[in-house]
Every structure is written in structure tokens, then in C-alpha cells.
Write a protein that holds these residues in place. Sequence first.
Motif, PDB file in Angstrom:
ATOM      1  N   LYS A 180       0.731  -1.274   0.024  1.00  0.00           N
ATOM      2  CA  LYS A 180      -0.242   0.072   0.182  1.00  0.00           C
ATOM      3  C   LYS A 180       0.967   1.296  -0.091  1.00  0.00           C
ATOM      4  CE  LYS A 180      -3.445   2.316   2.924  1.00  0.00           C
ATOM      5  NZ  LYS A 180      -4.450   2.125   3.898  1.00  0.00           N
ATOM      6  N   ASP A 211      -3.773   5.032  -1.334  1.00  0.00           N
ATOM      7  CA  ASP A 211      -4.319   5.464  -0.436  1.00  0.00           C
ATOM      8  C   ASP A 211      -4.390   6.828  -0.646  1.00  0.00           C
ATOM      9  OD1 ASP A 211      -5.102   5.316   3.241  1.00  0.00           O
ATOM     10  OD2 ASP A 211      -5.963   6.454   1.409  1.00  0.00           O
ATOM     11  N   ASN A 213      -6.294   9.247   0.691  1.00  0.00           N
ATOM     12  CA  ASN A 213      -7.116  10.182   2.077  1.00  0.00           C
ATOM     13  C   ASN A 213      -7.845  11.199   1.691  1.00  0.00           C
ATOM     14  OD1 ASN A 213      -3.959   8.726   3.291  1.00  0.00           O
ATOM     15  ND2 ASN A 213      -5.602   8.421   4.490  1.00  0.00           N
ATOM     16  N   GLU A 237      -7.869   3.763  -1.999  1.00  0.00           N
ATOM     17  CA  GLU A 237      -8.831   3.991  -0.918  1.00  0.00           C
ATOM     18  C   GLU A 237      -9.103   5.594  -0.978  1.00  0.00           C
ATOM     19  OE1 GLU A 237      -7.184   3.174   3.172  1.00  0.00           O
ATOM     20  OE2 GLU A 237      -6.599   1.048   2.527  1.00  0.00           O
ATOM     21  N   ASP A 262     -13.233   4.865   2.877  1.00  0.00           N
ATOM     22  CA  ASP A 262     -12.374   4.614   4.094  1.00  0.00           C
ATOM     23  C   ASP A 262     -12.864   5.776   5.051  1.00  0.00           C
ATOM     24  OD1 ASP A 262      -8.782   4.299   5.234  1.00  0.00           O
ATOM     25  OD2 ASP A 262     -10.663   4.252   6.143  1.00  0.00           O
ATOM     26  N   GLU A 263     -12.328   7.120   5.108  1.00  0.00           N
ATOM     27  CA  GLU A 263     -12.727   8.319   5.944  1.00  0.00           C
ATOM     28  C   GLU A 263     -14.415   8.361   5.560  1.00  0.00           C
ATOM     29  OE1 GLU A 263      -8.464   9.014   4.796  1.00  0.00           O
ATOM     30  OE2 GLU A 263     -10.146   7.984   4.088  1.00  0.00           O
ATOM     31  N   LYS A 293     -12.225   0.262  10.142  1.00  0.00           N
ATOM     32  CA  LYS A 293     -11.187   0.745  11.203  1.00  0.00           C
ATOM     33  C   LYS A 293     -12.273   0.540  12.406  1.00  0.00           C
ATOM     34  CE  LYS A 293      -7.975   3.925   8.951  1.00  0.00           C
ATOM     35  NZ  LYS A 293      -8.017   3.346   7.632  1.00  0.00           N
TER      36      LYS A 293
HETATM   37 MG   LIG Z   1      -7.114   4.834   4.156  1.00  0.00          MG
END
Ligand SMILES: [Mg+2]
Length: 386
Positions: A180, A211, A213, A237, A262-263, A293
Motif C-alpha cells: 500500500k 490511499d 486519503n 482508498e 475509508d474516511e 477501522k
Molecule cells: Mg485509508
Amino acid sequence: MRIVKATLTPLRLELLQPLKTARGTYSAREGFLVRLEDEEGRVGLGEAMPLPEFGTESLPVCGEVLAAWLSSLEGQFLGDTVRAVEDTLSPFPPTVARGEGVRVRARHPAPPGPVPAAEHALELALLDLLARRQGVPLCWLLAEEARPEVLVNALLSGETAEALVDEARVAVAEGYGTLKLKVGGRALEEDEQRVKAVREAVGPDVKLRLDANGGWTELEAKRALDKLGWYQLELVEQPTPPDDLAALWRVQRRAPCMVAADESLGSPETLRALLGSDPLLGGGPAVGAVVLKPMVLGGLLPGLVVAMRAARLGMQAYVTSSLDGVVARAGAAHLAAALPSGALASGLAVGKLFKSEPAEHDYRPLHGRIRLPETPGLGLDAGAVV
Ligand SMILES: [Mg+2]
Ligand SMILES: O=C(O)CCC(=O)C1=CC=C[C@@H](O)[C@@H]1C(=O)O
């Protein structure tokens, strides 16, 4: 079970080198360790490692809430069941609760907002203690058919293409099949150079996941994936900001790979929309996968519910750490083992990022996997994790 002692200890994890992401740079993580002791001296462990940029509560609120809940829990009797754990964590007043737990929350003023990290810590400590009392690994409380081991991806944290290539080569040599990389927050040409260099270094068979973010706009995400898609990506992601589900869905429709939310799961409203079948999003799954998560979702049990609902909508699920300690990562590994599918690697190889990572513990990845200990509960020794 009777909780004869409930203690809260501050926990600080320094990173060996700052981890730069599109959402900020991490140089240390701060949270709490929860220890619950029963009448026979068994100890259940939990960990809170708030991640406010993902929607959890702040460190001070987390500490305050946990101190209040633990003070109400000490001396109390709980049923020896998962239902008792759920009831203890339930935010609902006793009138609508099922009653096997201890109403710790009802005894204190409601916190200012969601407190998932505190919920995660208390839930994990209770599940660890319950599994120890029943003499089974914690994942057996989550799913009878839990897998004995979970695939883990390596997280490449270097800044330059050369550093990433070195890390990638070491990770592949250690047996990782999924790598990743962080992208976004820099020029697309730079990201393309990094991804290209890693792909050329590891060959076509190693899975690459990115990712962002939430660091790209919808247009930047489309342009980026048009370019980076040439390097056979497993998934990306959170390419776009967390709250705009329609943008995430439009990016997924054109993307050359799975998009993993994700977020977006850190906002209860967005999570509800993601798990609904919104006709505006074509009525099908908005994205190909969801990132679980447990620290952000408020525990392993909520994580399992999200995974089940996502699976019903055709979305895959995998678990990642919240850049947290051994206790939280151990709980995350047990959740990963209990998921409907273990096809996607879990992001649990972050121990090497920390200065004070215990040298030996059962949740260190080996050959790109974590084999869950067969000992009861999490199987962690309370003295060995701080
Ligand atoms: Mg992430
Ligand atoms: O997924 C992994 O391999 C490790 C965990 C990880 O990458 C993250 C944990 C917490 C915050 C972020 O920096 C990042 C993520 O967004 O997934």
C-alpha cells in the motif's frame, strides 16, 4: 462476570519517522489502555487511539468518557455473553435496553458527540475478558467459522521513489503479496513516478493498493486514475473527500480498479447512505469495498455489522489499523478473521512504524500473514503491551 478492577493508562506511541499523508503528517499517536480484571484475576485489554481526522472524538474527551464509564463499571456484575457487552456499550437508556449489561453510559451525561474510540476500548476489553473466561480465541465470539490466519498488506511509508522501491523489495522478500502506498498531496507526475517505480521493482503479480486519503477533487481523481490505472491497481482508498458519496460513486464507475471507502465511514450520515441502496447511486453499491477501522466504527461488533451489510450490497470489506498499538491491532486481526471473506489483505503491519513496538508478540506479520494465537481472548500479556 464481575469487574473487580477497571483501570485506564495513557498510551503514547512515537513514530520512528513522520508518516506523511494527504490528510496530514503523523509523528506520534496518543490514546489509552483499558484493563478490566474479573473476580478470578483474569485481565481483559482494550485500547483507545482517537483519530479525530477520521471522525472519532478528541483525546481529552476520550479520556474523560472512559474514566467515567470505568468508574461506573468497577464492582459490577455482567452476563457472560456478547449481548451483555453490547448492552454495556448501548447508548440507549435502560427502558429500551435488553438488560444483561451494565448501564454505564446512562449514569453519566451524554458526551458532546460520537465517542467511537472510547467505545472501541471498552468493548475490546470486555470481549477479551469474556473470551478468556470461555477459553476461546476472541474471534470465535464473532464468528464460529473464523479463519486461523489473515492476509496483511505492507504499508510503504517512504517519501521518494527510491525509498519506496527499497521498502517494496524488502516487503516482497518478507512474503507480502499486497503493498500500500500513499498518494495525493503532491503533483500527479510525482505520484506516477512513485507508483511506476514500485510496479517495475516488484513485477506484475504483487498487488498494489493506493490511499489518497480524500486528497483529490473528483476531476483530479479521474485524471489520476486514468494515469495510475496503467500500473494494475488492486484498489484505491478514499480518492475523493469523505462526505460526497455521489462523487465517490462516479469515480468508482470510471475507475480501472476497486474504490474503497475509508474516511467516509467516519461520518454516521455518510455510512448510513453508503449502506443504503440509494437510487441516486444507481441503486447498487456506491463503491467496491469498505475499509473497516474498528477504532472509527466504535468496536469489532459494529465493524462486523458494517461488513455484513456491505456484503449484502455487493461490497467487499477489509480491516485496517488506525495507526494504533498492539492491543487494538490484535482486536482488528480477530475481526478480520471473522469477516465473510478474507480475500482482501488487512492493513495491520504498522508496528514497524513505532519506536516502542514490543519486540515479540503474536500479532507480528510473518510472510505477509498474521496467524491468530489459539490462546483465549486476544492472548496478550497485559505487561508486554506497554
Ligand atoms: Mg485509508
Ligand atoms: O492500511 C494500512 O496498511 C495501515 C493503516 C493506514 O494506512 C492508515 C491508518 C490510519 C490513517 C491513515 O493514515 C491510513 C488510512 O487512511 O488507511
